[in-house]
Structures are given as C-alpha cells and as structure tokens.
Design a protein around this motif. Structure first.
Motif, mmCIF file in Angstrom:
data_model
loop_
_atom_site.group_PDB
_atom_site.id
_atom_site.type_symbol
_atom_site.label_atom_id
_atom_site.label_comp_id
_atom_site.label_asym_id
_atom_site.label_seq_id
_atom_site.Cartn_x
_atom_site.Cartn_y
_atom_site.Cartn_z
ATOM 1 N N THR A 2 0.825 -1.206 0.000
ATOM 2 C CA THR A 2 0.000 0.000 0.000
ATOM 3 C C THR A 2 0.859 1.255 0.000
ATOM 4 O O THR A 2 0.586 2.205 -0.737
ATOM 5 C CB THR A 2 -0.927 0.009 1.231
ATOM 6 O OG1 THR A 2 -1.756 -1.143 1.171
ATOM 7 C CG2 THR A 2 -1.789 1.243 1.272
ATOM 8 N N TYR A 3 1.926 1.263 0.795
ATOM 9 C CA TYR A 3 2.766 2.453 0.910
ATOM 10 C C TYR A 3 3.610 2.661 -0.341
ATOM 11 O O TYR A 3 3.839 3.805 -0.754
ATOM 12 C CB TYR A 3 3.640 2.374 2.159
ATOM 13 C CG TYR A 3 2.811 2.203 3.413
ATOM 14 C CD1 TYR A 3 1.742 3.055 3.682
ATOM 15 C CD2 TYR A 3 3.063 1.176 4.306
ATOM 16 C CE1 TYR A 3 0.963 2.903 4.817
ATOM 17 C CE2 TYR A 3 2.287 1.012 5.452
ATOM 18 C CZ TYR A 3 1.232 1.881 5.692
ATOM 19 O OH TYR A 3 0.451 1.725 6.811
ATOM 20 N N PRO A 147 0.769 8.973 9.735
ATOM 21 C CA PRO A 147 2.236 9.089 9.665
ATOM 22 C C PRO A 147 2.809 8.454 8.394
ATOM 23 O O PRO A 147 3.765 8.977 7.818
ATOM 24 C CB PRO A 147 2.725 8.346 10.906
ATOM 25 C CG PRO A 147 1.575 8.395 11.853
ATOM 26 C CD PRO A 147 0.351 8.340 10.988
ATOM 27 N N ALA A 148 2.199 7.375 7.950
ATOM 28 C CA ALA A 148 2.667 6.730 6.723
ATOM 29 C C ALA A 148 2.395 7.615 5.508
ATOM 30 O O ALA A 148 3.219 7.697 4.596
ATOM 31 C CB ALA A 148 1.993 5.376 6.553
ATOM 32 N N ALA A 155 8.707 11.368 0.669
ATOM 33 C CA ALA A 155 9.481 10.609 -0.323
ATOM 34 C C ALA A 155 9.098 11.035 -1.739
ATOM 35 O O ALA A 155 9.962 11.233 -2.602
ATOM 36 C CB ALA A 155 9.257 9.114 -0.130
ATOM 37 N N ALA A 156 7.806 11.206 -1.977
ATOM 38 C CA ALA A 156 7.328 11.630 -3.300
ATOM 39 C C ALA A 156 7.825 13.029 -3.644
ATOM 40 O O ALA A 156 8.206 13.293 -4.790
ATOM 41 C CB ALA A 156 5.803 11.573 -3.342
ATOM 42 N N ALA A 157 7.841 13.919 -2.664
ATOM 43 C CA ALA A 157 8.336 15.276 -2.899
ATOM 44 C C ALA A 157 9.814 15.256 -3.268
ATOM 45 O O ALA A 157 10.251 15.981 -4.179
ATOM 46 C CB ALA A 157 8.096 16.148 -1.668
ATOM 47 N N VAL A 158 10.592 14.431 -2.594
ATOM 48 C CA VAL A 158 12.024 14.316 -2.912
ATOM 49 C C VAL A 158 12.198 13.786 -4.335
ATOM 50 O O VAL A 158 13.003 14.318 -5.114
ATOM 51 C CB VAL A 158 12.746 13.418 -1.878
ATOM 52 C CG1 VAL A 158 14.153 13.076 -2.338
ATOM 53 C CG2 VAL A 158 12.771 14.095 -0.515
ATOM 54 N N ILE A 159 11.441 12.761 -4.695
ATOM 55 C CA ILE A 159 11.528 12.200 -6.047
ATOM 56 C C ILE A 159 11.153 13.257 -7.079
ATOM 57 O O ILE A 159 11.822 13.399 -8.109
ATOM 58 C CB ILE A 159 10.626 10.952 -6.171
ATOM 59 C CG1 ILE A 159 11.189 9.811 -5.312
ATOM 60 C CG2 ILE A 159 10.473 10.515 -7.631
ATOM 61 C CD1 ILE A 159 10.237 8.645 -5.126
ATOM 62 N N THR A 160 10.116 14.023 -6.795
ATOM 63 C CA THR A 160 9.674 15.063 -7.725
ATOM 64 C C THR A 160 10.750 16.125 -7.917
ATOM 65 O O THR A 160 11.071 16.502 -9.053
ATOM 66 C CB THR A 160 8.360 15.711 -7.227
ATOM 67 O OG1 THR A 160 7.344 14.708 -7.159
ATOM 68 C CG2 THR A 160 7.910 16.831 -8.135
ATOM 69 N N VAL A 161 11.330 16.608 -6.835
ATOM 70 C CA VAL A 161 12.355 17.654 -6.922
ATOM 71 C C VAL A 161 13.595 17.137 -7.647
ATOM 72 O O VAL A 161 14.139 17.818 -8.537
ATOM 73 C CB VAL A 161 12.709 18.200 -5.517
ATOM 74 C CG1 VAL A 161 13.939 19.087 -5.558
ATOM 75 C CG2 VAL A 161 11.519 18.957 -4.935
ATOM 76 N N VAL A 162 14.054 15.951 -7.297
ATOM 77 C CA VAL A 162 15.242 15.386 -7.957
ATOM 78 C C VAL A 162 14.979 15.201 -9.451
ATOM 79 O O VAL A 162 15.834 15.513 -10.286
ATOM 80 C CB VAL A 162 15.675 14.065 -7.289
ATOM 81 C CG1 VAL A 162 16.708 13.331 -8.123
ATOM 82 C CG2 VAL A 162 16.216 14.333 -5.887
ATOM 83 N N THR A 163 13.790 14.733 -9.799
ATOM 84 C CA THR A 163 13.451 14.539 -11.211
ATOM 85 C C THR A 163 13.395 15.871 -11.953
ATOM 86 O O THR A 163 13.951 16.012 -13.047
ATOM 87 C CB THR A 163 12.108 13.797 -11.345
ATOM 88 O OG1 THR A 163 12.196 12.545 -10.661
ATOM 89 C CG2 THR A 163 11.749 13.562 -12.791
ATOM 90 N N ALA A 164 12.733 16.851 -11.379
ATOM 91 C CA ALA A 164 12.572 18.147 -12.037
ATOM 92 C C ALA A 164 13.909 18.865 -12.228
ATOM 93 O O ALA A 164 14.090 19.601 -13.198
ATOM 94 C CB ALA A 164 11.607 19.027 -11.251
ATOM 95 N N PHE A 165 14.837 18.648 -11.311
ATOM 96 C CA PHE A 165 16.138 19.320 -11.392
ATOM 97 C C PHE A 165 17.262 18.352 -11.764
ATOM 98 O O PHE A 165 18.434 18.627 -11.508
ATOM 99 C CB PHE A 165 16.443 20.023 -10.065
ATOM 100 C CG PHE A 165 15.556 21.202 -9.830
ATOM 101 C CD1 PHE A 165 15.796 22.404 -10.483
ATOM 102 C CD2 PHE A 165 14.463 21.113 -8.982
ATOM 103 C CE1 PHE A 165 14.963 23.494 -10.289
ATOM 104 C CE2 PHE A 165 13.626 22.194 -8.783
ATOM 105 C CZ PHE A 165 13.870 23.385 -9.438
ATOM 106 N N PHE A 166 16.913 17.238 -12.389
ATOM 107 C CA PHE A 166 17.898 16.209 -12.717
ATOM 108 C C PHE A 166 19.014 16.752 -13.600
ATOM 109 O O PHE A 166 20.193 16.450 -13.366
ATOM 110 C CB PHE A 166 17.219 15.008 -13.391
ATOM 111 C CG PHE A 166 18.123 13.832 -13.557
ATOM 112 C CD1 PHE A 166 18.315 12.944 -12.520
ATOM 113 C CD2 PHE A 166 18.795 13.620 -14.752
ATOM 114 C CE1 PHE A 166 19.156 11.865 -12.663
ATOM 115 C CE2 PHE A 166 19.644 12.531 -14.903
ATOM 116 C CZ PHE A 166 19.820 11.650 -13.859
#
Length: 176
Positions: A2-3, A147-148, A155-166
C-alpha cells in the motif's frame, strides 16, 4: 505494498503536474523540443508540433490529477503514467541513437540535449509507474495511517524535486 503504491502515485503525480505546468509556462521551448523530435519522423509531422505540445501538456496534467483523484481514477492514471514514461524514455533513446540536437525542455526550460541522462532519469519513473500499476490489485481497501501518508508524501516530494532538477544535478556532478 500500500505504501509503495501510494509513494509511486504521489511521486508520479508530482512529476507530471510540475512538468505540465512548466511546459505550459514555456510553451515555445516545448514546441521546439517536439518539433525537433517530430523532424525525425518526417517533414509533414513537424506541422503537428503545436497541437502535440498542447496535447502533451493536457495529458500530463490530466494524468497527474487522476493519480491524486479518487480510487476509480487511479488505475487509468497509472496506465497513462506507464504509457507516458515509456514514450518519454523511447524519445530519449531515439534522440540518443540518432544523435539529434534536441534540447530537453521536459520541465519547461531547455537544460541539456535530450540523451542518455534522460534515459537514466526516466527509467526509474517508468519503474515507479509499473510498480504502482502492478500494486493496485494488491492494495487493501483500508486507508494508510497518517504518519505513513506523511512519509510517503515526503518521499514523493524528494523524487519530484530530484526529477525536475535532474539536469541541473547532473551538470553539477559532472567532471569538468
């Protein structure tokens, strides 16, 4: 599971929505990128660069919203995310193999020539989309604990930022 599915949904939604907004804000660069890619197909295909840019922005935005929407929109959103990320990866492969001089305006601003680094960036996104799609059948009907949800969102925000500024990150880490 689920997570993992929740994280995949949120990350893909973030990436697609940021990309759609950035492409809309920098429409001329988006048009130029699609024009450069369509040039590989043939001269007649270039006429569709403008409508293709509009359609791409609309599909990215709609897919991102579907991933954030109610349960009945999630599966179609994940199918669309698989198709989009596969197409983006294929475009990067074609540009790499053909040595096309096409600037990647994937997030609105042309940052680098579309190529290997974009294959590296898009492949994990494709994996997330496939994971999300495969996991939707295994997800229980219960809502995850707060909390989950926060952890998945971070985690999703980190993935989004790293992807956008890759591209910026890759340039920063490149050896001179």
């Amino acid at each position: 599971m689920t997570y993992a599915v929740l994280t995949a949904r949120l990350a893909l939604a973030g990436v697609l929505l940021v990309s759609a907004v950035a492409k809309a804000r920098s429409f001329e660069e988006t048009w130029a990128m699609l024009d450069g890619l369509l040039r590989r197909i043939g001269p007649g295909a270039r006429r569709s660069a403008g409508p293709s840019a509009v359609a791409l922005i609309a599909v990215e935005g709609t897919t991102g919203l579907a991933l954030l929407g109610p349960a009945q929109t999630v599966r179609p959103g994940l199918v669309a995310a698989v198709v989009l990320t596969a197409a983006f990866t294929a475009a990067a492969v074609v540009a790499t193999v053909s040595r096309a001089e096409v600037a990647c305006a994937c997030f609105g601003r042309p940052a680098a020539r579309l190529g290997r680094r974009h294959i590296v960036r898009n492949t994990p996104l494709l994996g997330l989309a496939v994971l999300g799609l495969a996991g939707t059948g295994a997800v229980s009907g219960t809502s995850p604990a707060a909390p989950a949800v926060v952890l998945c969102s971070v985690a999703a925000a980190v993935i989004t930022v790293v992807t956008a500024f890759f591209d910026d990150i890759a340039d920063l880490l490149a050896t001179p």
